[in-house]
Motif scaffolding. Structure first.
Motif, PDB file in Angstrom:
ATOM      1  N   GLY A 179      -4.475 -19.962  -1.717  1.00 23.77           N
ATOM      2  CA  GLY A 179      -3.814 -19.280  -3.060  1.00 23.77           C
ATOM      3  C   GLY A 179      -4.843 -19.386  -3.961  1.00 23.77           C
ATOM      4  O   GLY A 179      -6.167 -19.391  -4.030  1.00 23.77           O
ATOM      5  N   LEU A 180      -4.284 -19.078  -5.362  1.00 23.77           N
ATOM      6  CA  LEU A 180      -5.364 -19.236  -6.748  1.00 23.77           C
ATOM      7  C   LEU A 180      -5.592 -20.542  -6.992  1.00 23.77           C
ATOM      8  O   LEU A 180      -4.515 -21.337  -7.545  1.00 23.77           O
ATOM      9  CB  LEU A 180      -4.696 -18.472  -7.725  1.00 23.77           C
ATOM     10  CG  LEU A 180      -5.399 -18.209  -9.040  1.00 23.77           C
ATOM     11  CD1 LEU A 180      -6.778 -17.327  -8.742  1.00 23.77           C
ATOM     12  CD2 LEU A 180      -4.464 -17.554 -10.244  1.00 23.77           C
ATOM     13  N   VAL A 181      -6.929 -21.115  -6.981  1.00 28.51           N
ATOM     14  CA  VAL A 181      -7.002 -22.772  -7.019  1.00 28.51           C
ATOM     15  C   VAL A 181      -8.483 -22.616  -7.839  1.00 28.51           C
ATOM     16  O   VAL A 181      -9.099 -21.586  -7.982  1.00 28.51           O
ATOM     17  CB  VAL A 181      -7.261 -23.429  -5.846  1.00 28.51           C
ATOM     18  CG1 VAL A 181      -5.893 -23.373  -5.037  1.00 28.51           C
ATOM     19  CG2 VAL A 181      -8.257 -22.599  -4.910  1.00 28.51           C
ATOM     20  N   GLY A 182      -8.644 -23.860  -8.423  1.00 31.23           N
ATOM     21  CA  GLY A 182     -10.018 -24.131  -8.784  1.00 31.23           C
ATOM     22  C   GLY A 182     -11.058 -23.596  -7.768  1.00 31.23           C
ATOM     23  O   GLY A 182     -10.753 -23.941  -6.581  1.00 31.23           O
ATOM     24  N   CYS A 183     -12.193 -22.862  -8.128  1.00 34.35           N
ATOM     25  CA  CYS A 183     -12.796 -22.039  -6.893  1.00 34.35           C
ATOM     26  C   CYS A 183     -13.301 -22.946  -5.981  1.00 34.35           C
ATOM     27  O   CYS A 183     -13.584 -22.710  -4.938  1.00 34.35           O
ATOM     28  CB  CYS A 183     -13.575 -20.840  -7.380  1.00 34.35           C
ATOM     29  SG  CYS A 183     -14.958 -21.503  -8.631  1.00 34.35           S
ATOM     30  N   SER A 184     -13.810 -24.039  -6.583  1.00 35.18           N
ATOM     31  CA  SER A 184     -14.362 -24.896  -5.467  1.00 35.18           C
ATOM     32  C   SER A 184     -13.395 -25.604  -4.526  1.00 35.18           C
ATOM     33  O   SER A 184     -13.730 -26.010  -3.326  1.00 35.18           O
ATOM     34  CB  SER A 184     -15.073 -26.436  -6.212  1.00 35.18           C
ATOM     35  OG  SER A 184     -13.764 -26.870  -6.803  1.00 35.18           O
ATOM     36  N   ALA A 185     -12.082 -25.443  -4.680  1.00 38.00           N
ATOM     37  CA  ALA A 185     -11.203 -25.932  -3.850  1.00 38.00           C
ATOM     38  C   ALA A 185     -10.805 -24.813  -2.746  1.00 38.00           C
ATOM     39  O   ALA A 185      -9.756 -25.013  -1.827  1.00 38.00           O
ATOM     40  CB  ALA A 185      -9.779 -26.282  -4.586  1.00 38.00           C
ATOM     41  N   TRP A 186     -11.371 -23.613  -2.968  1.00 35.69           N
ATOM     42  CA  TRP A 186     -11.213 -22.553  -1.975  1.00 35.69           C
ATOM     43  C   TRP A 186     -11.716 -22.412  -0.750  1.00 35.69           C
ATOM     44  O   TRP A 186     -12.966 -22.184  -0.804  1.00 35.69           O
ATOM     45  CB  TRP A 186     -11.212 -21.352  -2.696  1.00 35.69           C
ATOM     46  CG  TRP A 186     -10.485 -20.096  -2.190  1.00 35.69           C
ATOM     47  CD1 TRP A 186      -9.253 -19.503  -2.185  1.00 35.69           C
ATOM     48  CD2 TRP A 186     -10.941 -19.185  -0.809  1.00 35.69           C
ATOM     49  NE1 TRP A 186      -9.135 -18.653  -1.146  1.00 35.69           N
ATOM     50  CE2 TRP A 186      -9.913 -18.269  -0.610  1.00 35.69           C
ATOM     51  CE3 TRP A 186     -12.350 -19.273  -0.198  1.00 35.69           C
ATOM     52  CZ2 TRP A 186     -10.124 -17.327   0.307  1.00 35.69           C
ATOM     53  CZ3 TRP A 186     -12.345 -18.515   0.809  1.00 35.69           C
ATOM     54  CH2 TRP A 186     -11.361 -17.399   1.183  1.00 35.69           C
ATOM     55  N   MET A 207     -12.478 -26.909 -12.108  1.00 39.13           N
ATOM     56  CA  MET A 207     -10.929 -26.344 -12.363  1.00 39.13           C
ATOM     57  C   MET A 207     -11.507 -25.397 -13.521  1.00 39.13           C
ATOM     58  O   MET A 207     -10.463 -24.636 -14.044  1.00 39.13           O
ATOM     59  CB  MET A 207     -10.285 -27.367 -12.881  1.00 39.13           C
ATOM     60  CG  MET A 207      -9.924 -28.377 -11.701  1.00 39.13           C
ATOM     61  SD  MET A 207      -9.139 -27.287 -10.305  1.00 39.13           S
ATOM     62  CE  MET A 207      -7.638 -26.798 -11.156  1.00 39.13           C
ATOM     63  N   VAL A 208     -12.517 -25.270 -14.076  1.00 40.32           N
ATOM     64  CA  VAL A 208     -12.641 -24.160 -15.351  1.00 40.32           C
ATOM     65  C   VAL A 208     -12.591 -22.647 -14.904  1.00 40.32           C
ATOM     66  O   VAL A 208     -12.390 -21.735 -15.599  1.00 40.32           O
ATOM     67  CB  VAL A 208     -13.909 -24.462 -16.094  1.00 40.32           C
ATOM     68  CG1 VAL A 208     -15.117 -24.179 -15.207  1.00 40.32           C
ATOM     69  CG2 VAL A 208     -14.124 -24.030 -17.495  1.00 40.32           C
ATOM     70  N   ILE A 209     -12.756 -22.588 -13.474  1.00 37.41           N
ATOM     71  CA  ILE A 209     -12.689 -21.211 -12.911  1.00 37.41           C
ATOM     72  C   ILE A 209     -11.699 -21.033 -11.860  1.00 37.41           C
ATOM     73  O   ILE A 209     -11.905 -22.005 -10.927  1.00 37.41           O
ATOM     74  CB  ILE A 209     -14.149 -20.672 -12.503  1.00 37.41           C
ATOM     75  CG1 ILE A 209     -15.199 -20.559 -13.551  1.00 37.41           C
ATOM     76  CG2 ILE A 209     -14.031 -19.289 -11.858  1.00 37.41           C
ATOM     77  CD1 ILE A 209     -16.757 -20.802 -13.157  1.00 37.41           C
ATOM     78  N   HIS A 210     -10.799 -20.301 -11.931  1.00 34.69           N
ATOM     79  CA  HIS A 210      -9.741 -19.980 -10.850  1.00 34.69           C
ATOM     80  C   HIS A 210     -10.388 -19.236  -9.953  1.00 34.69           C
ATOM     81  O   HIS A 210     -11.198 -18.081 -10.478  1.00 34.69           O
ATOM     82  CB  HIS A 210      -8.517 -19.594 -11.405  1.00 34.69           C
ATOM     83  CG  HIS A 210      -7.780 -20.647 -11.881  1.00 34.69           C
ATOM     84  ND1 HIS A 210      -7.731 -22.207 -11.625  1.00 34.69           N
ATOM     85  CD2 HIS A 210      -6.596 -20.850 -12.791  1.00 34.69           C
ATOM     86  CE1 HIS A 210      -6.644 -22.902 -12.072  1.00 34.69           C
ATOM     87  NE2 HIS A 210      -5.979 -21.983 -13.054  1.00 34.69           N
ATOM     88  N   GLY A 211      -9.902 -18.992  -8.640  1.00 36.91           N
ATOM     89  CA  GLY A 211     -10.620 -18.201  -7.546  1.00 36.91           C
ATOM     90  C   GLY A 211      -9.461 -18.060  -6.735  1.00 36.91           C
ATOM     91  O   GLY A 211      -8.797 -18.874  -6.053  1.00 36.91           O
ATOM     92  N   GLY A 212      -9.370 -16.993  -6.192  1.00 36.06           N
ATOM     93  CA  GLY A 212      -8.409 -16.527  -5.061  1.00 36.06           C
ATOM     94  C   GLY A 212      -8.865 -15.312  -4.388  1.00 36.06           C
ATOM     95  O   GLY A 212      -9.596 -14.530  -4.894  1.00 36.06           O
ATOM     96  N   VAL A 213      -8.054 -15.161  -3.189  1.00 41.24           N
ATOM     97  CA  VAL A 213      -8.186 -13.755  -2.453  1.00 41.24           C
ATOM     98  C   VAL A 213      -6.809 -13.677  -1.942  1.00 41.24           C
ATOM     99  O   VAL A 213      -5.936 -14.314  -1.864  1.00 41.24           O
ATOM    100  CB  VAL A 213      -9.167 -14.107  -1.027  1.00 41.24           C
ATOM    101  CG1 VAL A 213      -9.040 -12.654  -0.222  1.00 41.24           C
ATOM    102  CG2 VAL A 213     -10.393 -14.494  -1.480  1.00 41.24           C
TER     103      VAL A 213
END
Length: 271
Positions: free
Chosen positions: A238-245, A261-267
């Motif tokens: 899902g949409l998470v801190g982009c390092s957690a994707w 956590m400063v940047i959210h990322g998702g697909v």
């Protein structure tokens, strides 16, 4: 003067560009003193800003490889920025040489350097365009040459939508892009969020405003960013801190926890 030969005449080098500032934070060389000065001010407030930039760039590589693994062979990268390491076409074509990539950017320096980088690659091109004009981007001759919009596309808007204020309605803009793509298409977004940050991010936003840059930061919540995907199906996690994707190794994660956590990322995938 040689340093200025790659600068298009229309570029005002007295005002910072966020594309060039990001290039500097990633270790690139296509930036000016005004960009480096803004980056230095940002790093005074947020000393691990380079880590956040690195983490977001690593997300790009993982996402492109994921999309190739899902059968995507054509990519539209809007706001591609100044070419640096591990660009979309390099990652995609290393995994599947037949992949085709259209880059889009409004920054003349990003376009000029992309043209040089892609001069010998007939499966990738750069379009000088603004993300706010999807009709011009989707209808551009280079887009038509390389992409078949009746087949699934990997659409990337990475580190872009937070430069649009709320009154530009990024949600309506994204609805136009989503509607133009075929079922099975994948959409990747990264976006700055203040959800897990302290007042330092507000200070950074203020620094950018004071710099007179044409790019002004709008932080958004998790729910606001998730809404940019519309009704498309989120890809785990899902949409998470982009390092957690789907991190693949230590290089995908910043040492400073808050920079993860400063940047959210998702697909998400179009049903």
């Amino acid at each position: 003067m040689a340093q200025r030969e790659w600068v298009p005449p229309s570029v005002d080098i007295s005002v910072p560009s966020m594309a060039r500032t990001y290039d500097y934070l990633l270790g690139g060389a296509h930036n000016f003193a005004v960009d480096r000065q803004l980056a230095a001010h940002v790093e005074q407030v947020m000393p691990d800003a380079r880590s956040a930039a690195r983490v977001s760039r690593a997300f790009l590589g993982r996402v492109v490889n994921f999309m190739v693994g899902q059968g995507i062979r054509q990519f539209l990268d809007i706001g591609s920025g100044i070419p640096t390491v591990s660009n979309v076409h390099e990652v995609a074509q290393a995994a599947a040489p037949e992949c085709r990539v259209v880059y889009v950017d409004k920054d003349p320096i990003a376009v000029a350097h992309s043209e040089l980088l892609l001069a010998d690659n007939d499966r990738a091109a750069i379009v000088h365009g603004d993300m706010r004009d999807p009709d011009a981007i989707l209808g551009h001759p280079e887009t038509a040459r390389l992409l078949d919009l009746d087949q699934p596309v990997g659409l990337l808007l990475l580190m872009m939508l937070h430069w649009l204020p709320d009154d530009a309605d990024p949600w309506a803009l994204m609805a136009r892009y989503r509607a133009a793509l075929a079922p099975g298409s994948l959409l990747a977004i990264t976006h700055v969020t203040a959800d897990h940050q302290d007042e330092r991010l507000d200070e950074v936003t203020g620094l950018i405003k004071e710099s007179r840059s044409a790019d002004q930061l709008t932080e958004r919540s998790h729910d606001q960013i998730r809404a940019l995907f519309g009704d498309w199906d989120p890809v785990e996690p899902g949409l998470v801190g982009c390092s957690a994707w789907r991190p693949a190794g230590p290089g995908d994660v910043a040492d400073a926890a808050e920079m993860n956590m400063v940047i959210h990322g998702g697909v998400a995938r179009k049903p």
